[in-house]
Structure formats: structure tokens, C-alpha cells
Design an enzyme around this catalytic site. Structure first.
Site, PDB file in Angstrom:
ATOM      1  CE1 TYR A   1      -3.878   2.366   0.849  1.00 33.10           C
ATOM      2  CE2 TYR A   1      -2.139   3.498   2.064  1.00 33.10           C
ATOM      3  CZ  TYR A   1      -3.399   3.486   1.507  1.00 33.10           C
ATOM      4  OH  TYR A   1      -4.176   4.609   1.594  1.00 33.10           O
ATOM      5  CG  ASP A   2       3.220   2.293   3.423  1.00 35.41           C
ATOM      6  OD1 ASP A   2       2.083   2.797   3.554  1.00 35.41           O
ATOM      7  OD2 ASP A   2       3.873   1.824   4.374  1.00 35.41           O
TER       8      ASP A   2
ATOM      9  CE  LYS B   1     -25.777   6.646  24.746  1.00 33.71           C
ATOM     10  NZ  LYS B   1     -24.507   7.335  25.029  1.00 33.71           N
TER      11      LYS B   1
ATOM     12  CB  CYS C   1      13.717  15.949  40.550  1.00 32.27           C
ATOM     13  SG  CYS C   1      13.708  14.542  39.433  1.00 32.27           S
TER      14      CYS C   1
END
Length: 773
Positions: free
Chosen positions: A106-107, A193, A506
Site C-alpha cells: 500500500y505504501d 452506543k 525531583c
């Protein structure tokens, strides 16, 4: 080469005709016998590309002749066929989930089409190559829907569903609806849904025309450019123009698949951005982005489930007789079907993706059973759902039942109960992301939530902790929706004193922690090990120092092997170090070392962009280099000096100064320079200055990309900015402009000109427009 060796005449013989443009080719392919969902499927009358006519559908060749050797006629024919084949492959992949070629094939086809369109100027507006997203818009315009997009009444109680069924039967009986009797079977369409963003998509004569969000149900935001980038939304319907409604407005739900959502959040966290709370927020936030190219990079998909308008011919009609679109004679536009179920079949035949778990039932108890079965497998689905929707199948019955001011009376939502449980916070840990952002995580007493054991939940940021007033020992409610990271919506019982005290340093490098709004960041910068991998990846990026071979996997290998503990360590690597890594041979080691060596004296703008200074991308880095000329001058610049630089305001100036003043950042820069990594001084090019003193702003689409127009202005001494101010001389307005810049131009008394006026102005200064490629 299977197809490339065929001359023009042979190509035309194989297609059964002579030269055609893109629309003609597709009409030929769509009109031939056969077609549909597979190469051997003869049950449908429409397809994008027939395998017998188009060589790029089944086992397509990818060993193409060089573009330069093709005649324009050959290139045009090949491009037409590629466009049709890529549409077919998109349909097989995104709608049917049954691809017939590999991703690599495809690419190759897609890249070939890009090359042909660019080389021979064959690009068409509806080409698959145009799904990358256009120019950013200034704002989302409000548009009116073809028909109201109403809500649906909902419940979690099965007795309410039975009451809905009773009401429908009673009202149809009272209206003496045709067919109602003692043995009457009331059919319902049941579907999941979806928990995404509802949109209206409109096709005119089979071509994609526009799209809008639901909004208030009557009007929504115009997201035409954004939705056009979603590959599950076809640019044209399957079938010739005469085989589809002249106007078709459909309702769908845009969503992000679960796996893609997790990957998206991982990338956001690595960039130091707040992760999306759930896929629905991610889909909604993405679709409302003003830059369609950003939307194109996000993994959006869609399901279609309702028809809002179906017009046949100029007069238009909504047929009362049920017609299966698959049985329509070619050339006869299909009338609107008489049932929801037949509508879904028709939508599918047009190439619009429907959900494969939709069912047709003949009793409300079957609908309740459908909901229970769906609830049992909801975690196995690739998309989020929060219940099911039950719709009366007969469209004439729906018309009789009507609507309220806010909802359909012929539809009902039977929702799943929320997946929440309560448990205790055992510990709170703070994680350091690759950009230094600190994220608190609650470690929980494990609890079963919807069949999944949850032992940790995100607390998002310090502000969230303070708002929840949560701490270790508190009894909390945990919410989980599918694969979304569990989070804590509320504290059920407070068993501690006050909120968790966020660390001031930290936890990885002990650097001070700074707050930026609700977020917290480590100030260790380039010296913090937790940020190092990300810093190195940024350093090597194409728009920074462009060091080939230094991708994420290699960086991770270097870190795991203990070879790189700081950015300067990259320039201490030798051949033996790299040879010890899995997958590294002598050649690849030499190549990476050569790339690193070539990056020792980069241009100053690239060096500044590579450092990862907050809010300093390539454009700002260039502006800084132009203003200060050398790294030393920038290191000594004050905040006031920085604020004089174009596009550097007070906030950005403070961030730049804070980064450059950081002790570890200063040490890292000094160490890099000792190792011979020192940027070259910036030399301003002495170009033309015909537009010196003039400032331009662009809005809307021009005949060339806006970035190219801006470059022309800057190349000739002018300024091109992104927003209108009192210093703006001209606002150049292209096609489909936004309103905000035009409004700002009126407020500031800025002259507004179109592209033709802009071309005349440039011509007056001896500048050619449009510029040569």
C-alpha cells in the site's frame, strides 16, 4: 515489470477505452459488472476499482519505471488507476477490515501516486494523497445541520426499556398505524452506543462536501477539513454519481481505537503533555483542532449509523417503499429505504462504515438480551461503548412517533452501569517523564473493577491532588473505562490529614521542582537521568542536528548498556563501545560515529533547537540566532534582551533565561564545547530588501502554501507574522479564510488585500508571484 512495460495503447485496451480523467476512470471501474467487497464477489454493483480492469488491486506491481521515463499520457493513466485502487484498498482496510495487500505494498502504491502527481502536476482535490490535512483555520465556523441531531432517552433499568416498548406499541396502535394488530411483530435495530464524538457528514452527487460536529443539535462546528483526513471517511461514495443519492447526509461517531489511544497517551506523556482522560476526550479534542494536519496524524476512525437527509434528483424525495440499494439498477439513483436496517445496508454499499455488531430483533426481550451479551464482550472491542441503542426499524413508524424538543421518540439507550469501586490509597509515588513533568500515581489496595484488577490510578498533577484532598490512607472511588488509565474521581472517606504533600525536589536527580499552572516540572533539565533519553532523541531529530542512526531504539540501547549517562557522553563513544551493542556491526558503528562527528559544529539555530529549551522550536531558534549571532551572546542576554526577539514574549523569555541559567544545563553546554561541540556563529544573509519595513499576515488558502508566501516576504526583507496587530501593514486573504484575522484587521485599521492584489504589490517591487518551485 507487470504494468510498467505496457505502452499507452495497450493500457487503453486493457481498460476498454481511451484517456479519461480521474472521475471518468472511476465511473468506468464502478460501472463494470462485478465489484463489491472482494475480487471474487459478484453480488454488488459498485466498487472503486475492478481487479480485472485495474492492475493495482490484486497482487499489484511495485517495481515501477522511473517517473522521468514516463510520458504525460502514461503518467496520467497510471495516476488515475492508482487513485481508484488506493480508494479500494482504503475501503477494504478501514471499512471492511479485510485488506488484500500488505502495508508495504500500500505504501509503495501511495508513494508512487505522490511522485506522479508532483512530477506531472496531476493532483486532484479528491485524491487520497490530499488526506494529510490542509492549512490551519483561524476558527471553527458554525454551520446548520441538514436535519436536527437529537439526543436519546436512556436508562440502566430493563423495566424502563420494556416501558419504552409499551409506549411505542400503544402510540402506534392509537394512531392506527398500518400493520398494527394482535400478532404484530415490532422490529428493533440494536447497535452499540459508541462513546465518541457525533458528527454529520454530507455528500453531494457522491462527493464528500462537508462535515460538522453535533453542537447543540441544530448547528455545529464546521470540521470539514478535519474529517476529510479520516481514512474511514471516503472522499467519494462507491458507485457512479447516478447510483447514489444526489444529497446524502449521514450521522456517525468519530472515535479513537483503544490501542491507538494508549499509544497516543504514551507519546503525550513522553513530551511532557497531560494525557487524555479517555478516548472520547481525545477524539473530541482532536477533531476540534484548527490545524487539519495535526488531525491527520491522530488515529481517528468512524462508524455511520443514521441517515439525516436522502435526496434523489433535483426535487428530492424520501421514499416510503423499502428499496435495497444493492439491487438498484446502474444509473437509477436509489430511493430512500423504508427501514433502518435497509438504510444500514445502503450505507455500507456506498462505502460508509457500519458496525458489524448491529442486530435486527423482533422483540424487546431480545433487545435486552442483546444488551447483556454486548456488556459481556465490551472489553474485547477495539472501541469504547457505554451501552446499546434500540431503534424502531420501520421508518414510517418512526415518522409517526416523531420527536420531542430534544430527543427521538423512536429510539432508546440502554446503558451499562458505571464501572467504579472503592478501595484504599496505600502509597503515592511521583514519576518523572522524559520532559521532566512530574506525574503522581496512587498505589491502591487491589480491587476488581468491571472484571479487571486495578492496583494503581493516576492523580494527574499536584493541582488534582489538592482539588481531591487525597492522601495515603484515604478511602477513594476508582473509575475505569475500558483500557483508559484508572483514575480517582472522589474521596469517599477521609482518613488522613490534608492532601498529599508534593515533593519540592525531583525524586530522580534531586533538582528543585517548579510549578507551571497545575503541572510540576523537574528543573534538572539535561542533567536529569529521567529526561536524558528524551533529550538525546530531541538532539538527534531531523529539525535539530539530524543525526541519522540515533533513533529511540539506539538511544535505549546506549542507556541500558551504561554508555551514555549525559548528552556529552555521545561524543565520547568509540567503535568498541558501539560494536558491543546488539545489531551493530563495524559499518553501522562507523556510520554513527561519522554522523556524530559531523554534528560537532552545527549552525547556531540548529544547536539551539536541539537543546530542547521550552517553547523554542526551529523558528524561534532562528530568530534568536539572528538577534544574538553567537552562543556566548545568547548565554549572557537578559530577559529584556530576549523580549526584543520576534515571537518571544515575556513568558517565553523567562523560560529561555531559566533554562540557560540552570546549573546542570550550563554544565552540559560547557562540557559539550570542551568536547568540540560548538555551534558556528550566525551570519545574516544579505538578501534583497524590497519589502523592508512591511509586515504581512496571511489567512485562507493561497495558490501556494502559506509558508512559501511567508518565505517570499522574509526573503525580500519584509516580516510575516501569524497574528494581526497595529504593526501589520497588510492582511492577505486567500480562499475560505477564517473570521478572526479579518475582524482583527478591521479593529486595527489594517488594509485587507486578496492574492491578486498581493501579486500586484510584489510586482511593483520587482518580485515575481507565484514564486518558482
Amino acid at each position: 515489470m507487470a504494468d510498467e512495460g505496457i505502452d499507452d495503447g495497450q493500457r487503453d485496451d486493457r481498460r476498454g477505452g481511451g484517456q479519461h480523467d480521474d472521475g471518468d476512470e472511476d465511473a468506468d471501474a464502478d460501472g463494470d459488472e462485478g465489484g463489491g467487497t472482494g475480487a471474487d464477489d459478484e453480488t454488488e454493483t459498485a466498487r472503486y476499482a475492478d481487479p480485472d480492469e485495474n492492475p493495482y488491486v490484486t497482487d499489484p506491481p511495485t517495481d515501477f519505471d522511473p517517473v522521468a521515463e514516463l510520458s504525460e499520457s502514461t503518467a496520467r493513466t497510471q495516476a488515475d488507476r492508482l487513485r481508484a485502487a488506493i480508494r479500494e484498498h482504503d475501503y477494504r482496510y478501514y471499512v471492511e477490515a479485510d485488506p488484500i495487500v500488505s502495508d508495504a505494498t500500500y505504501d509503495a502504491l501511495f508513494d508512487r501516486l505522490v511522485d506522479l502527481e508532483e512530477a506531472f502536476d496531476l493532483r486532484t482535490e479528491d485524491s487520497p494523497t490530499q488526506r494529510v490535512g490542509g492549512e490551519p483555520v483561524d476558527e471553527l465556523e458554525a454551520v446548520e445541520h441538514a436535519a436536527p441531531m437529537l439526543s436519546i432517552d436512556q436508562t440502566t433499568d430493563p423495566d424502563d426499556v420494556r416501558e419504552f416498548d409499551d409506549r411505542v406499541r400503544r402510540e402506534l396502535a392509537e394512531a392506527e398505524f398500518d400493520g398494527v394488530g394482535d400478532d404484530w411483530s415490532l422490529e428493533y435495530v440494536c447497535e452499540p452506543k459508541f462513546d465518541g464524538l457525533s458528527v454529520e457528514v454530507v455528500y453531494e452527487d457522491g462527493e464528500y462536501a462537508r462535515a460538522a460536529t453535533r453542537g447543540d443539535g441544530t448547528t455545529g462546528d464546521d470540521v470539514t477539513e478535519q474529517v476529510a483526513t479520516i481514512r474511514a471517511v471516503p472522499g467519494r461514495l462507491r458507485g457512479a454519481p447516478d447510483d447514489v443519492p444526489s444529497t446524502l447526509a449521514v450521522r456517525g461517531e468519530v472515535y479513537i481505537p483503544r490501542d491507538a489511544f494508549q499509544e497516543l497517551n504514551r507519546e503525550r506523556q513522553e513530551r511532557g503533555e497531560e494525557p487524555f482522560a479517555n478516548p472520547r476526550n481525545a477524539a473530541a479534542g482532536t477533531l476540534r483542532r484548527l490545524d487539519p494536519s495535526i488531525v491527520a496524524d491522530r488515529p481517528l476512525s468512524v462508524f455511520f449509523f443514521d441517515v439525516l437527509e436522502w435526496t434523489v434528483g433535483d426535487a428530492g424525495t424520501d421514499a416510503a417503499d423499502e428499496t435495497d440499494a444493492a439491487d438498484e439498477t446502474a444509473g437509477d439513483a436509489p430511493e430512500r429505504p423504508a427501514t433502518h436496517w435497509a438504510e444500514l445496508d445502503a450505507l455500507e454499499s456506498f462505502g460508509l462504515r457500519r458496525n458489524d455488531r448491529t442486530e435486527l430483533v423482533t422483540d424487546v426481550e431480545d433487545a435486552i438480551d442483546y444488551r447483556d451479551r454486548t456488556a459481556a464482550i465490551r472489553d474485547e472491542l477495539e472501541y469504547e461503548i457505554d451501552g446499546i441503542v434500540i431503534k424502531v426499524n420501520d421508518l414510517a413508524a418512526c415518522e409517526e412517533l416523531g420527536t420531542t424538543s430534544r430527543s427521538y421518540r423512536w429510539a432508546f439507550a440502554y446503558k451499562f452501569p458505571p464501572r467504579t469501586e472503592t478501595t484504599t490509597v496505600e502509597e503515592i509515588v511521583v514519576q518523572v517523564g522524559r520532559t521532566g513533568r512530574l506525574t503522581p500515581v496512587a498505589l491502591l489496595d487491589p480491587v476488581d473493577v468491571g472484571g479487571v484488577t486495578v492496583s494503581r490510578a493516576t492523580l494527574h498533577n499536584p493541582a488534582e491532588i489538592e482539588a481531591l484532598n487525597v492522601n495515603v490512607g484515604d478511602h477513594v472511588r476508582v473509575y475505569r473505562a475500558g483500557d483508559v488509565i484508572p483514575y480517582i474521581p472522589t474521596v469517599v472517606e477521609k482518613r488522613s490529614d490534608g492532601p498529599y504533600e508534593f515533593p519540592e525536589t525531583c525524586p530522580v536527580c534531586d533538582s528543585p521542582v517548579e510549578r507551571d499552572g497545575p503541572l510540576a516540572y523537574c528543573t534538572g533539565g539535561l542533567g536529569c537521568p529521567a529526561q536524558l533519553e528524551r533529550a538525546i532523541e530531541h538532539w538527534a531529530r531531523r529539525d535539530a542536528l539530524d543525526i541519522e542512526g540515533l533513533g529511540p531504539e539506539t538511544v535505549e540501547q546506549l542507556r541500558a548498556a551504561g554508555l551514555v549517562e549525559s548528552l556529552p557522553d555521545l561524543y565520547r563513544l568509540d567503535r568498541e563501545d558501539l560494536a558491543s551493542l546488539e545489531g551493530f556491526g563495524e559499518t553501522s558503528a562507523e556510520n554513527l560515529l561519522a554522523e556524530l562527528d559531523a554534528s560537532r559544529n552545527p549552525p547556531l539555530p540548529e544547536f539551539l533547537a536541539a537543546l530542547g529549551i521550552p517553547d523554542v522550536g526551529a523558528a524561534t531558534a532562528r530568530n534568536l540566532a539572528e538577534s544574538f549571532g553567537t552562543l556566548d551572546a545568547l548565554l549572557e542576554a537578559s530577559e529584556d534582551d530576549l523580549r526584543t526577539v520576534e515571537d518571544v514574549g515575556e513568558t517565553v523569555a523567562g523560560e529561555i533565561r531559566e533554562f540557560l541559567d540552570g546549573e546542570r544545563n550550563r554544565e552540559t553546554i560547557a562540557e559539550l564545547r570542551e568536547l568540540g561541540v560548538d555551534p558556528e556563529p550566525y551570519e545574516t544573509e544579505t538578501g534583497d530588501a524590497e519589502l523592508e519595513g512591511l509586515t504581512f499576515v496571511f489567512t485562507g488558502a493561497l495558490s501556494v502554501p502559506r509558508s512559501e508566501a511567508q518565505a517570499v516576504v522574509e526573503r525580500h526583507g519584509g516580516s510575516a507574522t501569524g497574528s494581526v496587530s497595529g504593526n501589520t501593514d497588510y492582511l492577505v486573504v486567500g480562499e475560505d479564510p477564517g473570521r478572526s484575522k479579518r475582524r482583527d484587521a478591521e479593529d486595527h485599521g489594517v488594509e485587507t488585500i486578496d492574492e491578486a492584489d498581493f501579486a500586484d504589490l510584489l510586482a511593483d517591487h520587482g518580485i515575481e508571484w507565484p514564486p518558482e518551485s
